[in-house]
Scaffold this active site. Structure first.
Site, PDB file in Angstrom:
ATOM      1  N   LYS A  61       0.615  10.842   3.346  1.00 43.87           N
ATOM      2  CA  LYS A  61       1.857  10.226   3.834  1.00 43.87           C
ATOM      3  C   LYS A  61       3.038  11.191   3.694  1.00 43.87           C
ATOM      4  O   LYS A  61       4.004  11.096   4.420  1.00 43.87           O
ATOM      5  CB  LYS A  61       2.147   8.917   3.096  1.00 43.87           C
ATOM      6  CG  LYS A  61       2.362   9.081   1.607  1.00 43.87           C
ATOM      7  CD  LYS A  61       2.833   7.790   0.946  1.00 43.87           C
ATOM      8  CE  LYS A  61       1.713   6.787   0.742  1.00 43.87           C
ATOM      9  NZ  LYS A  61       0.791   7.122  -0.355  1.00 43.87           N
ATOM     10  N   HIS A 189       1.598   4.637 -10.659  1.00 51.05           N
ATOM     11  CA  HIS A 189       2.463   5.618 -10.009  1.00 51.05           C
ATOM     12  C   HIS A 189       3.802   5.581 -10.730  1.00 51.05           C
ATOM     13  O   HIS A 189       4.418   4.525 -10.827  1.00 51.05           O
ATOM     14  CB  HIS A 189       2.636   5.307  -8.523  1.00 51.05           C
ATOM     15  CG  HIS A 189       3.125   6.486  -7.723  1.00 51.05           C
ATOM     16  ND1 HIS A 189       4.288   7.152  -8.030  1.00 51.05           N
ATOM     17  CD2 HIS A 189       2.601   7.127  -6.650  1.00 51.05           C
ATOM     18  CE1 HIS A 189       4.463   8.158  -7.177  1.00 51.05           C
ATOM     19  NE2 HIS A 189       3.447   8.166  -6.336  1.00 51.05           N
ATOM     20  N   GLU A 268      -2.820  11.566  -7.139  1.00 49.70           N
ATOM     21  CA  GLU A 268      -2.483  11.481  -5.705  1.00 49.70           C
ATOM     22  C   GLU A 268      -1.197  12.245  -5.395  1.00 49.70           C
ATOM     23  O   GLU A 268      -0.196  11.661  -4.967  1.00 49.70           O
ATOM     24  CB  GLU A 268      -2.292  10.005  -5.315  1.00 49.70           C
ATOM     25  CG  GLU A 268      -3.498   9.120  -5.592  1.00 49.70           C
ATOM     26  CD  GLU A 268      -3.132   7.622  -5.610  1.00 49.70           C
ATOM     27  OE1 GLU A 268      -1.945   7.280  -5.448  1.00 49.70           O
ATOM     28  OE2 GLU A 268      -4.040   6.807  -5.805  1.00 49.70           O
TER      29      GLU A 268
HETATM   30  C1  LIG Z   1       0.199   5.060  -3.746  1.00 47.70           C
HETATM   31  C2  LIG Z   1       0.876   6.362  -3.654  1.00 47.70           C
HETATM   32  N1  LIG Z   1       0.211   7.461  -4.053  1.00 47.70           N
HETATM   33  C3  LIG Z   1       0.756   8.693  -3.975  1.00 47.70           C
HETATM   34  C4  LIG Z   1       2.019   8.879  -3.479  1.00 47.70           C
HETATM   35  C5  LIG Z   1       2.566  10.267  -3.414  1.00 47.70           C
HETATM   36  O1  LIG Z   1       3.585  10.407  -4.324  1.00 47.70           O
HETATM   37  P1  LIG Z   1       4.334  11.785  -4.540  1.00 47.70           P
HETATM   38  O2  LIG Z   1       4.689  12.312  -3.232  1.00 47.70           O
HETATM   39  O3  LIG Z   1       5.484  11.423  -5.396  1.00 47.70           O
HETATM   40  O4  LIG Z   1       3.377  12.693  -5.270  1.00 47.70           O
HETATM   41  C6  LIG Z   1       2.786   7.755  -3.085  1.00 47.70           C
HETATM   42  C7  LIG Z   1       4.155   7.924  -2.601  1.00 47.70           C
HETATM   43  O5  LIG Z   1       4.863   7.014  -2.280  1.00 47.70           O
HETATM   44  C8  LIG Z   1       2.197   6.465  -3.175  1.00 47.70           C
HETATM   45  O6  LIG Z   1       2.848   5.376  -2.785  1.00 47.70           O
END
Ligand SMILES: Cc1ncc(COP(=O)(O)O)c(C=O)c1O
Length: 385
Positions: A61, A189, A268
């Site tokens: 994402k 998270h 993640e």
């Molecule tokens: C479920 C989940 N995992 C991983 C991420 C990635 O987080 P980051 O970009 O802070 O590493 C997000 C970001 O919103 C998330 O919602």
């Protein structure tokens, strides 16, 4: 590294980046976003070196461009997807289903059916109705309960919307088992861009107590998902972010609280993997003198690749190719909306139409959340180098 050496290194990096921008501008119209493969590789390597027990699942994402995904497939990464569309994308680009986690606690029935067909069986949940839905559409799926944890100081707060109360976690996992699912462990998270390591340390402590409660009740758990949140600097002289030092403390906590030979750790990371690779290159398309200062209108704005200033609460360092005396100025995006203003107090040299304004460390949550063409201004083209 001594301060003088650091400054020399930064100067050299600026020279190299600006030379790269000048070269690419001969071939590409602005706005464009440079994605440096070498930086994707470097961040992957930093992560796996600092946290060798943790398998990274790149959260696409943050930047779902196919070439970025392909680079991580080649590096051997696993993937975090939030929807069936993202799942289809990573599978098509070569990720194997057992290297994908469906890490959204609220999933549509159609996406669950799709996950079943494509054998992506690992997923998160944080409430009981979701368990019934999973059991109906994907019997025997492997589930991690996502718990609510402290997001103190994080740029993007995620615990407002997601996460079961930790006291409920064991009961939810028990329920998962009763419904024929496979309870694998706990996920959390700490919020995106979390420079506060305490968030991770406390979350691991909560997780360990859930593991103990489950073990005592004959429901041994095997997997801990540390989520994302790993921070990156967005400014050249930013202080207070030291990923390696954070990772050292996280590792120590993992080893103190868990039998690391028996527990599988995953994470993640999104921003940490894709952020530093991105350099956005824009040009001034107009200037005006208002409110006693220069207003510069760029050909990219809040509706496109600077969308992270809204949705990701991100601040960026705007750089120009011009040197010289700096004046307090305003930078704005190209659309007919006054909300589309990037900064009202930038110290920058005087610029003219055609001048370049660029931003580093903007690979994550930028193009990913840009709208296709508000007012007819398309987002930046991606240029892989
Ligand atoms: C479920 C989940 N995992 C991983 C991420 C990635 O987080 P980051 O970009 O802070 O590493 C997000 C970001 O919103 C998330 O919602």
């Amino acid at each position: 590294m001594p301060n003088g050496e650091k400054q020399e290194k930064a100067k050299l990096e600026t020279t190299n980046i600006e030379a790269l921008i000048r070269t690419l501008m001969k071939k590409h119209a602005t706005p464009f976003m440079i994605i440096r493969r070498s930086m994707l590789e470097k961040q992957y390597e930093r992560f796996t070196k600092a946290l060798p027990e943790v398998t990274p699942f790149y959260a696409i994402k943050s930047h779902p461009h196919p070439e970025i995904i392909k680079t991580f497939v080649e590096l051997g990464s696993s993937f975090d997807v939030a929807s069936g569309v993202e799942m289809q994308k990573v599978l098509k680009l070569g990720a194997s289903p057992n290297r994908v986690i469906f890490a959204h606690t609220i999933k549509s029935p159609e996406d669950l059916e799709f996950a079943k067909r494509r054998r992506v069986r690992l997923m998160t949940f944080d409430n009981e109705p979701e368990l019934y839905k999973i059991a109906k559409h994907y019997p025997k799926a492997h589930v991690l309960v996502r718990i609510k944890v402290a997001n103190k100081g994080s740029q993007v707060e995620l615990s407002l919307k997601f996460g079961a109360d930790p006291e409920q976690a064991y009961l939810l996992l028990r329920k998962a088992k009763a419904l024929g699912l496979v309870p694998k462990g706990v996920s959390f998270h700490v919020g995106s861009q979390s420079a506060n390591v305490e968030n991770y340390l406390q979350a691991l402590e909560l997780t360990a107590s859930i593991f103990n409660e489950a073990e005592e009740n004959d429901l041994p758990l095997k997997m801990v998902d540390l989520g994302g949140g790993f921070p990156i600097p967005h400014f050249d002289n930013e202080i207070g972010i030291n990923f390696e030092r954070m990772a050292q403390q996280i590792r120590k906590q993992m080893h103190t609280l868990f039998d690391t030979r028996k527990v599988q750790f995953i994470a993640e990371p999104g921003r940490f993997f894709s952020g530093p690779a991105g350099i956005l290159v824009t040009q001034v398309i107009g200037r005006a003198f208002r409110n006693n200062k220069n207003y510069y209108y760029l050909n990219d704005g809040l509706y496109a690749d600077f969308s992270g200033m809204v949705f990701d609460h991100c601040k960026y360092e705007f750089k120009t190719l011009r040197r010289g005396q700096k004046f307090l100025s305003t930078l704005a995006g190209p659309t007919c909306d006054s909300f589309d203003t990037l900064s009202v107090n930038e110290e920058i040299p005087e610029m003219y139409v055609g001048d370049v304004v660029y931003v580093k460390n903007i690979g994550a949550y930028s193009s990913a959340s840009a709208v296709p063409a508000f007012n007819g201004f398309p987002p930046a083209k991606i240029v892989m180098v």
